[in-house]
Every structure is written in structure tokens, then in C-alpha cells.
Design a protein around this motif. Structure first.
Motif, PDB file in Angstrom:
ATOM      1  N   ARG A 117      -4.859  -5.900  -1.050  1.00  0.00           N
ATOM      2  CA  ARG A 117      -5.377  -4.532  -1.125  1.00  0.00           C
ATOM      3  C   ARG A 117      -5.503  -3.959   0.284  1.00  0.00           C
ATOM      4  O   ARG A 117      -6.204  -4.516   1.126  1.00  0.00           O
ATOM      5  CB  ARG A 117      -6.739  -4.515  -1.804  1.00  0.00           C
ATOM      6  CG  ARG A 117      -6.664  -4.739  -3.298  1.00  0.00           C
ATOM      7  CD  ARG A 117      -8.021  -4.702  -3.953  1.00  0.00           C
ATOM      8  NE  ARG A 117      -7.881  -4.693  -5.409  1.00  0.00           N
ATOM      9  CZ  ARG A 117      -8.723  -5.274  -6.246  1.00  0.00           C
ATOM     10  NH1 ARG A 117      -9.792  -5.897  -5.785  1.00  0.00           N
ATOM     11  NH2 ARG A 117      -8.517  -5.217  -7.552  1.00  0.00           N
ATOM     12  N   ASN A 118      -4.864  -2.853   0.519  1.00  0.00           N
ATOM     13  CA  ASN A 118      -4.935  -2.210   1.829  1.00  0.00           C
ATOM     14  C   ASN A 118      -5.923  -1.053   1.771  1.00  0.00           C
ATOM     15  O   ASN A 118      -5.682  -0.036   1.120  1.00  0.00           O
ATOM     16  CB  ASN A 118      -3.552  -1.699   2.250  1.00  0.00           C
ATOM     17  CG  ASN A 118      -3.554  -1.138   3.660  1.00  0.00           C
ATOM     18  OD1 ASN A 118      -4.558  -1.240   4.383  1.00  0.00           O
ATOM     19  ND2 ASN A 118      -2.454  -0.553   4.068  1.00  0.00           N
ATOM     20  N   MET A 119      -7.046  -1.213   2.449  1.00  0.00           N
ATOM     21  CA  MET A 119      -8.067  -0.164   2.452  1.00  0.00           C
ATOM     22  C   MET A 119      -7.726   0.941   3.454  1.00  0.00           C
ATOM     23  O   MET A 119      -7.684   2.113   3.104  1.00  0.00           O
ATOM     24  CB  MET A 119      -9.435  -0.775   2.765  1.00  0.00           C
ATOM     25  CG  MET A 119      -9.809  -1.951   1.860  1.00  0.00           C
ATOM     26  SD  MET A 119      -9.739  -1.569   0.089  1.00  0.00           S
ATOM     27  CE  MET A 119     -11.229  -0.595  -0.106  1.00  0.00           C
ATOM     28  N   ASN A 120      -7.478   0.573   4.700  1.00  0.00           N
ATOM     29  CA  ASN A 120      -7.091   1.581   5.698  1.00  0.00           C
ATOM     30  C   ASN A 120      -6.361   0.941   6.878  1.00  0.00           C
ATOM     31  O   ASN A 120      -6.437   1.421   8.006  1.00  0.00           O
ATOM     32  CB  ASN A 120      -8.319   2.346   6.208  1.00  0.00           C
ATOM     33  CG  ASN A 120      -9.319   1.451   6.911  1.00  0.00           C
ATOM     34  OD1 ASN A 120      -9.129   0.237   7.017  1.00  0.00           O
ATOM     35  ND2 ASN A 120     -10.396   2.029   7.411  1.00  0.00           N
ATOM     36  N   ALA A 121      -5.655  -0.147   6.613  1.00  0.00           N
ATOM     37  CA  ALA A 121      -5.033  -0.919   7.693  1.00  0.00           C
ATOM     38  C   ALA A 121      -3.595  -0.489   7.975  1.00  0.00           C
ATOM     39  O   ALA A 121      -2.899   0.037   7.101  1.00  0.00           O
ATOM     40  CB  ALA A 121      -5.053  -2.403   7.346  1.00  0.00           C
ATOM     41  N   GLY A 130      10.998 -13.821   3.280  1.00  0.00           N
ATOM     42  CA  GLY A 130      11.270 -13.063   4.502  1.00  0.00           C
ATOM     43  C   GLY A 130      11.215 -11.558   4.331  1.00  0.00           C
ATOM     44  O   GLY A 130      11.218 -10.821   5.331  1.00  0.00           O
ATOM     45  N   LYS A 131      11.165 -11.069   3.097  1.00  0.00           N
ATOM     46  CA  LYS A 131      11.100  -9.629   2.853  1.00  0.00           C
ATOM     47  C   LYS A 131       9.759  -9.079   3.315  1.00  0.00           C
ATOM     48  O   LYS A 131       8.724  -9.725   3.162  1.00  0.00           O
ATOM     49  CB  LYS A 131      11.287  -9.340   1.360  1.00  0.00           C
ATOM     50  CG  LYS A 131      11.282  -7.849   1.002  1.00  0.00           C
ATOM     51  CD  LYS A 131      11.483  -7.650  -0.492  1.00  0.00           C
ATOM     52  CE  LYS A 131      11.442  -6.184  -0.879  1.00  0.00           C
ATOM     53  NZ  LYS A 131      12.549  -5.418  -0.265  1.00  0.00           N
ATOM     54  N   THR A 132       9.768  -7.881   3.884  1.00  0.00           N
ATOM     55  CA  THR A 132       8.551  -7.228   4.350  1.00  0.00           C
ATOM     56  C   THR A 132       8.212  -6.044   3.450  1.00  0.00           C
ATOM     57  O   THR A 132       9.085  -5.227   3.135  1.00  0.00           O
ATOM     58  CB  THR A 132       8.718  -6.728   5.799  1.00  0.00           C
ATOM     59  OG1 THR A 132       9.014  -7.847   6.654  1.00  0.00           O
ATOM     60  CG2 THR A 132       7.434  -6.076   6.291  1.00  0.00           C
ATOM     61  N   LEU A 133       6.950  -5.951   3.026  1.00  0.00           N
ATOM     62  CA  LEU A 133       6.502  -4.854   2.184  1.00  0.00           C
ATOM     63  C   LEU A 133       5.625  -3.893   2.980  1.00  0.00           C
ATOM     64  O   LEU A 133       4.859  -4.314   3.841  1.00  0.00           O
ATOM     65  CB  LEU A 133       5.694  -5.380   0.990  1.00  0.00           C
ATOM     66  CG  LEU A 133       6.395  -6.326   0.009  1.00  0.00           C
ATOM     67  CD1 LEU A 133       5.434  -6.701  -1.111  1.00  0.00           C
ATOM     68  CD2 LEU A 133       7.651  -5.675  -0.557  1.00  0.00           C
ATOM     69  N   GLU A 134       5.758  -2.619   2.676  1.00  0.00           N
ATOM     70  CA  GLU A 134       4.886  -1.599   3.261  1.00  0.00           C
ATOM     71  C   GLU A 134       3.876  -1.174   2.194  1.00  0.00           C
ATOM     72  O   GLU A 134       4.248  -0.598   1.167  1.00  0.00           O
ATOM     73  CB  GLU A 134       5.712  -0.397   3.726  1.00  0.00           C
ATOM     74  CG  GLU A 134       6.680  -0.709   4.863  1.00  0.00           C
ATOM     75  CD  GLU A 134       7.456   0.519   5.288  1.00  0.00           C
ATOM     76  OE1 GLU A 134       7.106   1.630   4.831  1.00  0.00           O
ATOM     77  OE2 GLU A 134       8.412   0.375   6.068  1.00  0.00           O
ATOM     78  N   ILE A 135       2.600  -1.470   2.428  1.00  0.00           N
ATOM     79  CA  ILE A 135       1.537  -1.125   1.484  1.00  0.00           C
ATOM     80  C   ILE A 135       0.722   0.014   2.084  1.00  0.00           C
ATOM     81  O   ILE A 135       0.003  -0.186   3.060  1.00  0.00           O
ATOM     82  CB  ILE A 135       0.617  -2.336   1.198  1.00  0.00           C
ATOM     83  CG1 ILE A 135       1.448  -3.606   0.970  1.00  0.00           C
ATOM     84  CG2 ILE A 135      -0.294  -2.039   0.009  1.00  0.00           C
ATOM     85  CD1 ILE A 135       2.372  -3.530  -0.205  1.00  0.00           C
ATOM     86  N   PRO A 136       0.818   1.218   1.531  1.00  0.00           N
ATOM     87  CA  PRO A 136       0.060   2.347   2.088  1.00  0.00           C
ATOM     88  C   PRO A 136      -1.447   2.161   1.916  1.00  0.00           C
ATOM     89  O   PRO A 136      -1.898   1.347   1.097  1.00  0.00           O
ATOM     90  CB  PRO A 136       0.553   3.544   1.252  1.00  0.00           C
ATOM     91  CG  PRO A 136       1.825   3.089   0.609  1.00  0.00           C
ATOM     92  CD  PRO A 136       1.667   1.619   0.403  1.00  0.00           C
ATOM     93  N   ILE A 157       3.733  -1.328  -6.361  1.00  0.00           N
ATOM     94  CA  ILE A 157       2.651  -0.921  -5.474  1.00  0.00           C
ATOM     95  C   ILE A 157       1.840   0.157  -6.190  1.00  0.00           C
ATOM     96  O   ILE A 157       2.374   1.214  -6.535  1.00  0.00           O
ATOM     97  CB  ILE A 157       3.206  -0.409  -4.139  1.00  0.00           C
ATOM     98  CG1 ILE A 157       3.975  -1.535  -3.430  1.00  0.00           C
ATOM     99  CG2 ILE A 157       2.094   0.125  -3.255  1.00  0.00           C
ATOM    100  CD1 ILE A 157       4.678  -1.101  -2.163  1.00  0.00           C
ATOM    101  N   GLU A 158       0.562  -0.129  -6.434  1.00  0.00           N
ATOM    102  CA  GLU A 158      -0.280   0.761  -7.233  1.00  0.00           C
ATOM    103  C   GLU A 158      -1.573   1.089  -6.499  1.00  0.00           C
ATOM    104  O   GLU A 158      -1.992   0.354  -5.596  1.00  0.00           O
ATOM    105  CB  GLU A 158      -0.608   0.093  -8.573  1.00  0.00           C
ATOM    106  CG  GLU A 158       0.609  -0.209  -9.423  1.00  0.00           C
ATOM    107  CD  GLU A 158       0.253  -0.922 -10.707  1.00  0.00           C
ATOM    108  OE1 GLU A 158       0.941  -0.707 -11.707  1.00  0.00           O
ATOM    109  OE2 GLU A 158      -0.728  -1.698 -10.700  1.00  0.00           O
ATOM    110  N   PRO A 159      -2.245   2.184  -6.887  1.00  0.00           N
ATOM    111  CA  PRO A 159      -3.536   2.515  -6.278  1.00  0.00           C
ATOM    112  C   PRO A 159      -4.547   1.389  -6.482  1.00  0.00           C
ATOM    113  O   PRO A 159      -4.521   0.702  -7.511  1.00  0.00           O
ATOM    114  CB  PRO A 159      -3.968   3.786  -7.031  1.00  0.00           C
ATOM    115  CG  PRO A 159      -2.686   4.400  -7.490  1.00  0.00           C
ATOM    116  CD  PRO A 159      -1.791   3.240  -7.810  1.00  0.00           C
TER     117      PRO A 159
END
Length: 245
Positions: A117-121, A130-136, A157-159
């Protein structure tokens, strides 16, 4: 290889009757290892565990188990970790590795998968393949094991599911109830309309996937044309040799 050996020693230590308690809320192996720079295995036996040292600020739920491989490198074995402060801290788990240059995020072990879970990072998530994900900010994703094609399985990727998240966050929060409510509101205000952002994210992913498919089809057509041209060239060469002597 050293990391694997350390992790195996950690698991063996907790399976055996070797138990060293610190303040009745934490098991450390070896004893008092968090005070040093050496590798350290911990299990949280109290309601929560809070670790602050240098730039690192971690909060860990009860029952969790972690291994500190280096000052800026940790591994989650089970449970959940809230990284509130950890510039360039690397947090490994079974299926992914996370690292942020700033901000807060969570890594939660859930049976056969990991929830991030990405709060504000400003967060980088590297999967085992090796795959890289972008989590807003304000979004989460689950990651699981590798499939038969050698690719790591992961979800949409979900809220962030705040209904599920708030009790866990509250259990680790050390401020007042009023401060907690203010922070929850602040996050929601900063995130804005996650449903709209989610729609835009899916649209971007769809367009990217369509573009990828179109690129593959174009490449396949180019190969087909090249193969046909080569076949025609061989036929012409054959005719020249047979009929134009």
C-alpha cells in the motif's frame, strides 16, 4: 546465499526453544541485536513494535517477524510493516522488494501473497522476475509467486481499501485520536478522487497494452514480409540457375 542462511537460522531459532525477550514485547535473536549493527531477527510478541534509528522509522504489528540484514535492508517474514520513515531503506518480502526515496508505505503478508500500500511515497516495487511496478499514492497492489512462465503474479492496481486499512493503521498509531482523524482526512484530501484516478490509470494501462499489441503485430508483419521476400529471392535465384544457363 548469506541472506538465505541468515533467514534459515532465524526461522530455526523461533522453532526451537531459544527465546530471548526484550521488555516483554519483543524476541530478538541474538539477544539485544537491535542495539548493534549486526544481523538481527525479531518477532513481535506485544501489541506493536516501533523502531527508530537514524532515518529509519518502522512500525510493526503484533505477531510479525522480520530480519534486519543490514542497517538499511530488512526482510519481512510474516505480519505487516508500516514504513513511516526510511529514505532508501530496502524492505524485502517473499515476492517483491520495495524501496522509497521519501514518504510512507505498507507491506503486509497475507497467506500466499504480499499486499503493498502506497500512502504518499515515491515508491519502487521490484518483483522477483525483475519487473518494476509503479504504484501511485493512495493505491495498493497484491503480489504473489511466479507462474509456469517464470513471471510474477500480481493484481490490478486499486485504491487503498481504507475500511480494511484503518484498524491496522490505528493499532500502530502513537498519536491522539484527534490527530489520527486529522491524518486520515489529510490523506483523503491529498489523494483526491481515487475513482477518477483509477479510471485514468486503467485507461493508460489499456492504451499501453493496445500499443504493445499493435507493435507486436507490426513486428510480426515485418518478419512475415521479410520471410516472403527472402523466399521469393531464393525462387528467383533457383530459376536463374536452372533456366538461364
Amino acid at each position: 546465499m548469506k541472506k538465505i542462511v541468515r533467514l534459515m537460522l532465524f526461522l530455526m531459532a523461533f522453532q526451537m526453544e531459544v527465546r530471548v525477550r526484550a521488555a516483554g514485547d519483543l524476541i530478538e535473536q541474538p539477544s539485544a541485536c537491535l542495539k548493534s549493527q549486526e544481523s538481527c531477527a525479531i518477532q513481535v510478541t506485544g501489541s506493536a513494535f516501533h523502531f527508530e534509528k537514524g532515518n529509519n522509522q518502522l512500525h510493526v504489528t503484533t505477531g510479525s517477524a522480520l530480519v534486519r540484514l543490514a542497517p538499511d535492508q530488512w526482510r519481512l517474514v510474516k505480519g505487516a510493516v508500516w514504513v513511516e520513515g526510511g529514505k532508501n531503506l530496502q524492505l524485502e518480502s517473499l515476492y517483491a522488494t520495495t524501496k522509497a526515496t521519501m514518504g510512507e508505505y505498507w507491506v503486509i503478508s497475507q497467506d500466499s501473497r504480499i499486499l503493498i500500500r502506497n500512502m504518499n511515497a515515491s515508491l519502487k516495487v521490484t518483483l522477483r522476475d525483475g519487473k518494476t511496478l509503479e504504484i501511485p499514492e493512495g493505491f495498493e497492489v497484491w503480489v504473489a509467486g511466479m507462474n509456469s512462465h517464470g513471471k510474477t503474479e500480481y493484481g490490478m492496481i486499486e485504491p487503498v481499501n481504507m475500511k480494511e486499512h484503518l484498524p491496522m493503521w490505528n493499532s500502530l498509531y502513537r498519536g491522539s485520536k484527534e490527530d489520527f482523524v486529522k491524518e486520515v482526512r489529510l490523506y483523503r484530501d491529498n489523494w483526491g478522487d481515487l475513482a477518477q484516478k483509477s479510471s485514468q490509470l486503467y485507461q493508460a494501462l489499456t492504451e499501453r497494452k493496445i500499443a504493445s499489441i499493435e507493435a507486436q503485430e507490426k513486428a510480426e508483419e515485418t518478419r512475415r514480409q521479410r520471410k516472403a521476400a527472402e523466399l521469393q529471392r531464393m525462387k528467383d535465384l533457383y530459376r536463374q540457375r536452372v533456366f538461364e544457363r
